[in-house]
Each structure stands twice: as C-alpha cells, then as structure tokens.
Write an enzyme that holds these catalytic residues in place. Structure first.
Site, PDB file in Angstrom:
ATOM      1  CD  GLU A   1      -2.856  -1.223   2.345  1.00 34.45           C
ATOM      2  OE1 GLU A   1      -2.279  -1.560   3.400  1.00 34.45           O
ATOM      3  OE2 GLU A   1      -4.069  -0.994   2.278  1.00 34.45           O
TER       4      GLU A   1
ATOM      5  CD  GLU B   1      -3.445  -6.226   3.786  1.00 35.14           C
ATOM      6  OE1 GLU B   1      -3.478  -6.975   2.780  1.00 35.14           O
ATOM      7  OE2 GLU B   1      -2.801  -5.161   3.808  1.00 35.14           O
TER       8      GLU B   1
END
Ligand code: 3HC
Length: 710
Positions: A109, A129
């Site tokens: 990210e 995740e």
C-alpha cells in the site's frame, strides 16, 4: 543502531536523489516508529530544495512486509498508515519505490502511494490481509484496482496470493523490472530515466481509466462476490474485501478510503481475525522449543525408509523432493517392487502436475531412489524412518536390526501413529538417537509432522527433527509420548464421542453436516471412509485387547467393516459412493444397522440438533487438549492448535481448539462440559487444567507465553 528511516542525498551527474531507507529488521514492518519516521522524512524531502526526486527502499532482505501485526488489538498510535500514504500523495516532487523480497500488505500500500514502482526480478507483491481475517486498511482496495482494474484486484486481494514481479508488471502494479540486485542502485537508475524522459509525478489515486471501464458492470461484480464466497469457505474477510474493491468503481477516492477503513476497523474486532492472527504467530512460535537451546541439528543427506506402503512411499517422496538420497527397505522382492512402483507413480504425478521437470524425474526415480531387501544396506543412512506395520513386536524386531546395522550417529525414527516410542527405543543400545516422526497421509502433501520426543531422546536429535521438518516444508510440532501423541489422541477422543452420539440416536450424516458447517473440510464419518474403515477397526481391536476405557459404542462401525464395506476404496462404507464419485450418499442400511443395535441395547434414540453436535464436538477437543497439556504431552496450547489445523482440517480461521476455547470463554466451555457430564458421565468430566484456568479467570493463551516454555 541505524535510524528507523534514513535520509541520504546522492548526487548523480546533475540529479540529486534523496534515498529514504526503511530499517526495521527482519521484515521492515510498519511499526509506530516507522510511520512517524516516514512522515518526517517525506516532509523533509518535500522541503529539501536540493533534492529533485526521491527513492524509497527497504534495508535488508525485503521491502516492507506490512503493518506491524503485533500492534493490532492495541490502541492505534497516530499517524496511521493512510496518513503516511496521504503525505506521499501530497508530494509535489516525484518519488520512486523499489520493491525487493516480499512487498506485502501495508508495504505494498505504501508502494502504491508512491508515483512509480520498480521491482527486482525475484520480488513478489501481495495484499495478504485476508489471511489475518482483515482487508487492506491503508488504501489497498482503492489504489490497486486503479492500476489493475476491478477483477484482477478482487482476485489478488480476496486470495491474498503473492504475485511474482513479471505478473505485477503485466497487470500494471509496477512500472519496470530492474536489472541487478541492489534496490538503491535500481531506484537511482530509474529516477534518472524518469527525469531524462521528462516524466512527471503520477498519483495512483488520480488514475481512473481502469475502474471507469467497469463502472456499472453488475454482472462482473456479482460473479466476483460469488467466487470469493465459494473460495472463502465460511471466512468473512475475502468477501468483504471484494465488496470494498467494487466500491472503488462507484465511490470517489476519499469516500472509498473511508468505507475501506470502516470495514477494516470492524474486522479487527472479529473472532475470525483474532483466530487468524493467533495462527500466524503460532505457526512461527511452534518451532521454538527448549531443546533448541542446547541441541545442534545433525547434517542429513542420506535417508532410509522401512516399508513401501502408502505412508512409506509418501515419506520417501517428501524426502526425495527435498533433495535426499533415499533407500527403501522391504521384506522381500515383491514388497520392494511394490514400493518402487508406489514411489515412481508419485514421481510421475509430480511430473504431470509440473512440480518437477523431466530431468529431475529421471534423477529422482533412477539415481536418488533405490530399494533393497537387506537391512545391512542401510548402514550409510544418516536417518532411518520406519513406516512398517503398526505392531509393537514388528517394530521392536526392526529396531533391533537397525541397532545392529545403522551407523553409530544415525537417527532412528518411527512413524508410528500411536505406539510408545520409549518402548521401541528400549530395544536399542542408543535410545538417545531414537524419536518419533509422525507423518500424516498423504505424507508428501500434509503439512504436519509430529516430532515425538522420548524420555532419552537427545536435544541434538530433537533439533534435527525440527530442521528436517523445515527442510520438508512441514510444520514440526513437539509431542510427548502417549497413546496417539497430540493429534490422534484428540481424534480418538472425538471419534469416541461421535460413536456415542450415533448409538444414542443422532444420525452419522447429521454429525458430518454439523462438523462441516463449522468449516472442517469433512465430517468424522467421511474421514473414516476416506482413511479406510479397516484401519480404524484395527486400532479399536488393539485398544480393546489392551482394555478399553469407557463406553464402547462403535458396534455400527464394526458391523459395517465386517461386511467388507471399508469406505471409499470399496465404494461403500458409512456412505455409498457411485462409480468414481468421492462424495458419498447416505446409506439406508447403515440406518437399519443402527436401529437394530439400539433395539438390542435397549436405547431410546435421542437425536441432537446441529448446534448441540457442534458444541459437544468442540468441547471434546478442548477438554482432551487440556488433559494433553496437563500431562505435558504438548508444550503449549499453540502446539495443539497447530496440530489440529495442519493435520486434521481444523479451520484456520477458528484458530485451533484452544484458541476457540479462549474466544468462547473458558467459563462457557466449562459450563457446557458440566451440562454434558450430567447426561453422559462416562464420557464427560472436565479436565483439571480447564477448571483451574476458568476459576482463576485465565485463558489458554496465558500458557503460550515464551517465558513459560523455555
Ligand atoms: N508484523 C510483525 N511481525 C512480523 C510481520 C509483520 N507484518 N511479518 C513477519 N513478522 C515477524 C515474524 O513473526 C517473525 O518473527 P520471529 O522471528 O520472532 O518469529 C519474523 O518477522 C520473520 O518472519 P518469518 O519467519 O515469517 O520470515 P519469512 O522470511 O519466512 O517470511 C514474510 C517473511 C513473507 C514477510 C512473512 O513473515 C509474512 O508473510 N509476514 C506477514 C505479511 C502480512 O501479512 N502483511 C500484512 C500485514 S496486515 C497490514 O499490512 C494491514 C494494512 O493493510 C493496514
């Protein structure tokens, strides 16, 4: 100590490059200190009139592998990662990110928020995740689809898979694969090209082409959600991750971020996420055992396997593909030929599936692997793993022979599933070199390896067992000696429960349905049919001969087995299997057998509902787990959790039985067991450890603390 984020100016001809380096070994996780450091250095670069362009790299073996998972569950300390990413978005000068190792989660990210991305050829990227029960929480579900389109982002995020650099380039996640192996050099070279070509700053959040393309494609969205739901098998976050990706096509960037964060914050609080985070750390903790403090792993190159049946050939296959020379001992020439055929057919399968190439296939089949019928031919082996018939006398005879022929420091291991390793070791002159290595079938595929430590097994031999597990890419779990060790002891206990419930009137098919609804891949009867009812029958005979403890309620399984209905391999067991079909249908005759047994034993049938089955099934596992801990058979609750997840299909997102108990609350588990005890005192009585912990208001996790295991 290097600074957490170092800032260095590098002059390259007329170009001044600011190199920002993340220093947080081993995987550069984005701890609070790193986030603070990033905000400060991004601001320093922004204000540094000398610096034309910046390069962001990670020190050590990898770029950033994600948020610091240890901080989850603690109050978040500002700045959060999205604030760091917003600072990158706000830059008026370009910044290039260089990826090496594994750029995962918050690490990717961070990279997606830089203006350009270069990756070393061996690097991999991903947003894993979902494996922690979460979705990306720092813009991943909004920035990635802007680069790849909705479908590819949904696939990557909902699967959590690692994407190799070449595919990342094709999908638009990165801009270039760098030559060489030095991230800083690669970044500076790319920065130079950018400036030379006059390419300017390019923010991911402003890119809309690929998401506009899918703007109102509701058919695609439905299909993506359906696929995620199917693959998730009861887990929540893969599905919500796709919903969040889809939102990128309809919501403005800022609103998409807010929605993503809302989902992330809610997921962090769920039991699924707590269970998965426990599993992540437990998987890394399980190999940290006391013997490693003094034991030194021995070098292993040549291995020998005794027995060429399903287990022996599976173990041989696992060893061969891990680079061992393997010699297989069988009783006679026919047995040796059978063993050879078994191993060769596993190697053929691996070739067909592309796991090995033709050259490896030839080498492994003809050079690395050989068979013999003469035990004296095992004298070169560094480790000998016995996978012969499950009979103490046979094993003792074999170990006496091994003692006479194996080299002095060879490790002598038994793959026994139940038998006493100390008794086996006692017939040798070197019990310190004997241990149990309990593989699970199919041994070349299943990840669990129980490493059974006898009274006299030396720390070096235990350390070697764990090193072997690692080399075979398996999860080694330390177990003490008892009937069934950790896994099969728990299995036996819940099979006992299940047969009681069936004999008392609950259908075996309802039990399987209730257990699969918990997330197990199959129910206990489906598992028995797959393993072969004859194998479990033989084990029951062994226990009956030794004096069965408690109520014997497996008459229905005995009868089915005695009718030569042995499960999938004979097309009929507890289920009926149509030709070639592996998912069986209920069998009316089994129901008749049960009715007959109930009539003869004068049992008034009482059928449990799904919730009642689920509660008893889990409570039986937890209670036996607590006993195993009490007796020191398992070092820590996490060893039991890892055994059941990697060997018995316990859903990882439920964390293993001991974590499940903690999440449920030990008071509630104990209250259930006391209620069950009233209806069936023969089977149920709460383990002392469970009672003690519940009374002290503690949980099993309190026993996982490293200080208590060293
Ligand atoms: N946070 C904290 N500790 C971490 C960590 C993380 N993200 N990733 C790894 N570690 C720790 C491990 O616990 C281990 O600690 P130990 O030595 O004390 O046991 C150590 O780092 C080394 O890890 P591994 O033994 O796993 O090393 P490998 O080289 O085998 O694997 C890896 C490296 C592929 C990076 C693997 O560790 C991994 O998959 N890590 C997790 C990656 C991940 O899930 N990232 C997403 C996090 S969530 C997130 O980013 C949320 C964001 O969207 C806001």
């Amino acid at each position: 100590m290097p600074e957490l984020i170092s800032y260095e100016l590098v002059q390259d001809d007329a170009l001044c490059v600011a190199v920002l380096t993340v220093n947080n070994p081993p995987v550069n996780a984005l701890s609070h200190g790193i986030r603070v450091g990033l905000v400060n250095t991004i601001s320093r670069f922004s204000e540094d009139a000398q610096a034309d362009i910046a390069v962001l790299v990670g020190a050590g073996r990898t770029f950033v592998a994600g948020a610091d998972i240890k901080e989850f569950g603690e109050p978040l300390q500002a700045p959060d990662l999205e604030e760091v990413n917003a600072a990158l978005d706000g830059l008026q000068k370009p910044i290039v990110c260089v990826l090496h190792g594994t750029a995962l989660g918050g690490g990717l990210e961070l990279a997606l928020s830089c203006h350009y991305r270069v990756a070393l050829a061996t690097s991999r990227v991903g947003l894993p995740e979902v494996h922690l029960g979460l979705i990306p929480g720092a813009g991943g579900t909004q920035r990635l689809p802007r680069l790849t389109g909705i479908a590819a982002a949904a696939d990557i995020i909902s699967s959590g898979r690692q994407v190799p650099a070449a595919e990342a380039l094709e999908l638009g996640i990165i801009d270039e694969i760098a030559v060489g192996s030095n991230p800083e050099v690669a970044g500076i070279a790319f920065a130079k090209t950018l400036v030379t070509e006059g390419r300017s700053l390019r923010r991911t959040c402003d890119q809309t082409d690929k998401i506009e393309r899918d703007h109102e494609n509701s058919d695609l969205f439905r299909e993506l959600i359906e696929t995620a739901r199917r693959n998730a098998k009861g887990q929540q976050s893969p599905v919500t991750s796709v919903e969040s990706v889809i939102a990128a096509a309809s919501l403005p960037f800022e609103q998409g971020l807010i929605q993503e964060r809302r989902i992330f914050d809610a997921l962090v609080e769920t039991d699924q996420s707590k269970a998965l985070i426990h599993a992540f750390f437990a998987e890394r903790e399980v190999g940290k055992i006391p013997e490693l403090a003094t034991g030194k792993a021995r070098d292993l190159n040549e291995a020998a396997i005794i027995g060429g049946g399903t287990m022996g050939s599976g173990i041989a296959m696992a060893l061969l593909t891990a680079g061992f020379k393997v010699r297989m001992l069988e009783r006679d020439q026919d047995g040796a030929e059978r063993g050879k055929t078994n191993v060769h057919s596993l190697l053929d399968g691996a070739l067909k599936r592309g796991k090995i190439n033709a050259e490896q296939h030839t080498n492994l089949s003809n050079i690395a692997f050989s068979v013999t019928t003469d035990v004296s031919n095992l004298s070169d082996a560094d480790i000998i793993i016995e996978a012969a018939f499950e009979d103490m006398d046979i094993k003792k005879t074999l170990f006496r022979q091994l003692d006479a022929h194996a080299k002095p420091d060879a490790i002598l291991a038994s793959n026994t599933s139940f038998l006493d390793i100390d008794e086996i070791a006692s017939v040798t002159s070197r019990p310190e070199n004997v241990l149990g290595l309990h593989f699970f079938s199919p041994a070349h595929i299943m990840k669990l390896l129980e490493i059974v430590v006898g009274k006299q097994t030396s720390p070096d031999v235990v350390a070697t067992g764990f090193a072997l597990a690692k080399r075979l890419k398996k999860v080694g779990v330390r177990a003490g000696v008892c009937d069934g060790f950790i896994g099969n002891r728990i299995l036996d206990n819940y099979l006992n429960l299940v047969t009681n419930l069936v004999e008392d009137g609950t259908s075996p098919y309802d039990i399987d349905a209730a257990v699969t609804s918990l997330g197990f891949p199959m129910g206990p009867h489906q598992m028995l049919d797959l393993a072969g009812l004859d194998i479990v029958y033989a084990n029951r005979r062994r226990k009956l001969a030794a004096g069965w403890v408690g109520r014997y309620s497996a008459d229905y399984l005995d009868r089915i087995t005695q009718q030569e209905r042995l499960g999938q391999k004979t097309g009929r067991g507890v289920y009926i299997y149509a030709d070639g079909d592996r998912s069986g249908q209920p069998d009316k005759e089994v129901i008749s057998i049960l009715a007959d047994i109930q009539a003869k034993k004068d049992i008034a049938p009482r059928s449990l509902r799904a919730e009642g089955i689920r509660k008893r099934f889990m409570a039986a596992m937890i209670n036996e787990g607590a006993r195993i801990l009490e007796e020191g058979i398992a070092l820590r609750p996490l060893d039991i959790d890892m055994t059941m997840i990697f060997g018995f299909g316990f859903p990882r997102w439920r964390g293993g039985p001991m974590k499940y108990a903690d999440l449920m609350g030990l008071d509630a588990v104990l209250a259930d067991i006391r209620r069950f005890e009233e209806e069936d005192p023969d089977f149920w009585s709460p383990a002392k450890l469970l009672v003690d912990l519940a009374e002290r208001g503690q949980n099993f996790d309190s026993l996982n603390k490293p200080s208590q295991t060293k």
